[in-house]
Design a protein around this motif. Structure first.
Motif, PDB file in Angstrom:
ATOM      1  N   GLU A  27     -15.376 -23.578  24.918  1.00 35.35           N
ATOM      2  CA  GLU A  27     -16.263 -23.083  23.872  1.00 35.35           C
ATOM      3  C   GLU A  27     -15.738 -21.713  23.458  1.00 35.35           C
ATOM      4  OE1 GLU A  27     -18.504 -25.828  26.402  1.00 35.35           O
ATOM      5  OE2 GLU A  27     -17.809 -23.833  26.963  1.00 35.35           O
ATOM      6  N   VAL A  28     -15.774 -21.444  22.174  1.00 35.94           N
ATOM      7  CA  VAL A  28     -15.343 -20.159  21.652  1.00 35.94           C
ATOM      8  C   VAL A  28     -16.382 -19.688  20.645  1.00 35.94           C
ATOM      9  CG1 VAL A  28     -13.881 -21.254  19.878  1.00 35.94           C
ATOM     10  CG2 VAL A  28     -13.436 -18.877  20.575  1.00 35.94           C
ATOM     11  N   ARG A  29     -16.627 -18.405  20.640  1.00 35.15           N
ATOM     12  CA  ARG A  29     -17.628 -17.852  19.728  1.00 35.15           C
ATOM     13  C   ARG A  29     -17.236 -18.133  18.281  1.00 35.15           C
ATOM     14  NH1 ARG A  29     -21.061 -13.404  21.900  1.00 35.15           N
ATOM     15  NH2 ARG A  29     -21.227 -12.759  19.725  1.00 35.15           N
ATOM     16  N   ALA A  30     -18.208 -18.530  17.491  1.00 41.42           N
ATOM     17  CA  ALA A  30     -17.967 -18.805  16.072  1.00 41.42           C
ATOM     18  C   ALA A  30     -17.542 -17.539  15.331  1.00 41.42           C
ATOM     19  CB  ALA A  30     -19.218 -19.411  15.435  1.00 41.42           C
ATOM     20  N   ASP A  31     -17.898 -16.372  15.881  1.00 38.84           N
ATOM     21  CA  ASP A  31     -17.542 -15.109  15.234  1.00 38.84           C
ATOM     22  C   ASP A  31     -16.259 -14.494  15.816  1.00 38.84           C
ATOM     23  OD1 ASP A  31     -18.512 -14.261  17.690  1.00 38.84           O
ATOM     24  OD2 ASP A  31     -20.036 -12.913  16.867  1.00 38.84           O
ATOM     25  N   ASN A  32     -15.412 -15.325  16.443  1.00 35.99           N
ATOM     26  CA  ASN A  32     -14.153 -14.843  17.004  1.00 35.99           C
ATOM     27  C   ASN A  32     -12.979 -15.664  16.433  1.00 35.99           C
ATOM     28  OD1 ASN A  32     -12.010 -13.903  18.523  1.00 35.99           O
ATOM     29  ND2 ASN A  32     -13.112 -13.984  20.471  1.00 35.99           N
ATOM     30  N   PRO A  33     -12.630 -15.413  15.168  1.00 34.73           N
ATOM     31  CA  PRO A  33     -11.567 -16.207  14.546  1.00 34.73           C
ATOM     32  C   PRO A  33     -10.206 -16.029  15.206  1.00 34.73           C
ATOM     33  CG  PRO A  33     -12.199 -14.389  13.113  1.00 34.73           C
ATOM     34  CD  PRO A  33     -13.189 -14.414  14.247  1.00 34.73           C
ATOM     35  N   SER A  34      -9.933 -14.873  15.793  1.00 38.48           N
ATOM     36  CA  SER A  34      -8.642 -14.670  16.457  1.00 38.48           C
ATOM     37  C   SER A  34      -8.474 -15.621  17.630  1.00 38.48           C
ATOM     38  CB  SER A  34      -8.506 -13.222  16.941  1.00 38.48           C
ATOM     39  OG  SER A  34      -8.514 -12.336  15.852  1.00 38.48           O
ATOM     40  N   ALA A  35      -9.513 -15.744  18.453  1.00 41.80           N
ATOM     41  CA  ALA A  35      -9.447 -16.657  19.592  1.00 41.80           C
ATOM     42  C   ALA A  35      -9.350 -18.099  19.108  1.00 41.80           C
ATOM     43  CB  ALA A  35     -10.652 -16.476  20.499  1.00 41.80           C
ATOM     44  N   GLN A  36     -10.110 -18.446  18.079  1.00 45.16           N
ATOM     45  CA  GLN A  36     -10.052 -19.806  17.538  1.00 45.16           C
ATOM     46  C   GLN A  36      -8.628 -20.143  17.091  1.00 45.16           C
ATOM     47  OE1 GLN A  36     -13.087 -20.307  14.481  1.00 45.16           O
ATOM     48  NE2 GLN A  36     -14.384 -18.889  15.614  1.00 45.16           N
ATOM     49  N   THR A  57      -3.321 -22.962  17.884  1.00 51.23           N
ATOM     50  CA  THR A  57      -1.866 -22.956  18.048  1.00 51.23           C
ATOM     51  C   THR A  57      -1.448 -23.558  19.387  1.00 51.23           C
ATOM     52  OG1 THR A  57      -1.719 -20.727  18.999  1.00 51.23           O
ATOM     53  CG2 THR A  57      -1.604 -20.912  16.575  1.00 51.23           C
ATOM     54  N   LEU A  58      -2.385 -23.658  20.328  1.00 50.43           N
ATOM     55  CA  LEU A  58      -2.105 -24.263  21.628  1.00 50.43           C
ATOM     56  C   LEU A  58      -2.529 -25.733  21.678  1.00 50.43           C
ATOM     57  CD1 LEU A  58      -3.064 -21.267  23.930  1.00 50.43           C
ATOM     58  CD2 LEU A  58      -0.770 -22.187  23.500  1.00 50.43           C
ATOM     59  N   GLY A  59      -2.876 -26.293  20.510  1.00 56.02           N
ATOM     60  CA  GLY A  59      -3.167 -27.717  20.434  1.00 56.02           C
ATOM     61  C   GLY A  59      -4.630 -28.108  20.525  1.00 56.02           C
ATOM     62  N   PHE A  60      -5.532 -27.144  20.526  1.00 58.55           N
ATOM     63  CA  PHE A  60      -6.960 -27.452  20.547  1.00 58.55           C
ATOM     64  C   PHE A  60      -7.447 -27.769  19.140  1.00 58.55           C
ATOM     65  CE2 PHE A  60      -6.589 -25.172  24.525  1.00 58.55           C
ATOM     66  CZ  PHE A  60      -7.540 -25.765  25.343  1.00 58.55           C
ATOM     67  N   ALA A  61      -8.408 -28.658  19.063  1.00 60.77           N
ATOM     68  CA  ALA A  61      -9.041 -29.008  17.789  1.00 60.77           C
ATOM     69  C   ALA A  61     -10.554 -28.920  17.965  1.00 60.77           C
ATOM     70  CB  ALA A  61      -8.652 -30.420  17.370  1.00 60.77           C
ATOM     71  N   GLU A  62     -11.236 -28.532  16.888  1.00 64.18           N
ATOM     72  CA  GLU A  62     -12.694 -28.438  16.930  1.00 64.18           C
ATOM     73  C   GLU A  62     -13.304 -29.832  17.021  1.00 64.18           C
ATOM     74  OE1 GLU A  62     -16.364 -26.962  14.094  1.00 64.18           O
ATOM     75  OE2 GLU A  62     -14.416 -25.973  13.882  1.00 64.18           O
TER      76      GLU A  62
END
Length: 160
Positions: A109-118, A123-128
Motif C-alpha cells: 500500500e502506498v499513500r495516494a498523496d505520495n506520487p514519488s513512491a508510486q 518502475t519496479l514492476g508494480f501495478a495499481e
C-alpha cells in the motif's frame, strides 16, 4: 555516498524508530510493534547503513516461506538521503527475498498523496490493483494497493 544493506536486528530498533517517527509523524508504528516485526520469522527487515554507520533507511517484508503472496510492510529513508537510490535498493532486496521464499505476488500500500513512491514502485514492476479509502489514519489519506507478480507468476495487470 554508498550504503550497505544488511539484515535488521533488534539492536537496530532505536535507529529504525528514529527514521519511523521522522518519516511518518502522524502514524508511526510503536517501538513494540516494530520489535515484534523484527523478530517475526515470517518477516524480513533490512537497513541501509552509510559508511559512517548511520542508518539512512529501512524496509520490511512479510513473506511466510512457501506462501504465494508477500507484503511490503514499510519502506522509509531519512530526508537527507532521499533521491539517491536507497528506496530502490531496499525494495529490490525485498523483492529478491520474496522470490527466494517462493512468493508469486508481492503487494504493498502506498499513500495516494505520495506520487514519488508510486512512481518508484511502477518502475519496479508494480501495478495499481485497488484503493483503500481512508487507510492512513489519522489523516484519512487513501492507500493505493499495488501488486507485482514474479516472472514465473501471472501478469501484474488484472485480466478483467
Amino acid at each position: 555516498m554508498t550504503w550497505r544493506l544488511r539484515r535488521a536486528g533488534i539492536a537496530d530498533l532505536e535507529g529504525i524508530m528514529d527514521i519511523e517517527r521522522a518519516t511518518f509523524p502522524a502514524d508511526a508504528w510503536s517501538a513494540q510493534t516494530m520489535a515484534h516485526e523484527l523478530a517475526d520469522p515470517n518477516g524480513f527487515y533490512i537497513v541501509a547503513e552509510s559508511a559512517d554507520g548511520e542508518l539512512d533507511g529501512y524496509a520490511g517484508l512479510l513473506a511466510p516461506a512457501g506462501a504465494e503472496d508477500a507484503d511490503v510492510q514499510t519502506v522509509a529513508v531519512v530526508e537527507r538521503a532521499r533521491r539517491r537510490g536507497i528506496g530502490r535498493m531496499l525494495v529490490t532486496a525485498l523483492l529478491a527475498e520474496a522470490d527466494d521464499r517462493g512468493a508469486l505476488r508481492v503487494f504493498l500500500e502506498v499513500r495516494a498523496d505520495n506520487p514519488s513512491a508510486q512512481q518508484l514502485y511502477r518502475t519496479l514492476g508494480f501495478a495499481e490493483v485497488g484503493v483503500r479509502r481512508g487507510y492512513y489514519q489519522p489523516e484519512g489519506v487513501d492507500a493505493i494497493v499495488m501488486r507485482r507478480s514474479a516472472s514465473r507468476g501471472e501478469p501484474a495487470e488484472d485480466p478483467a
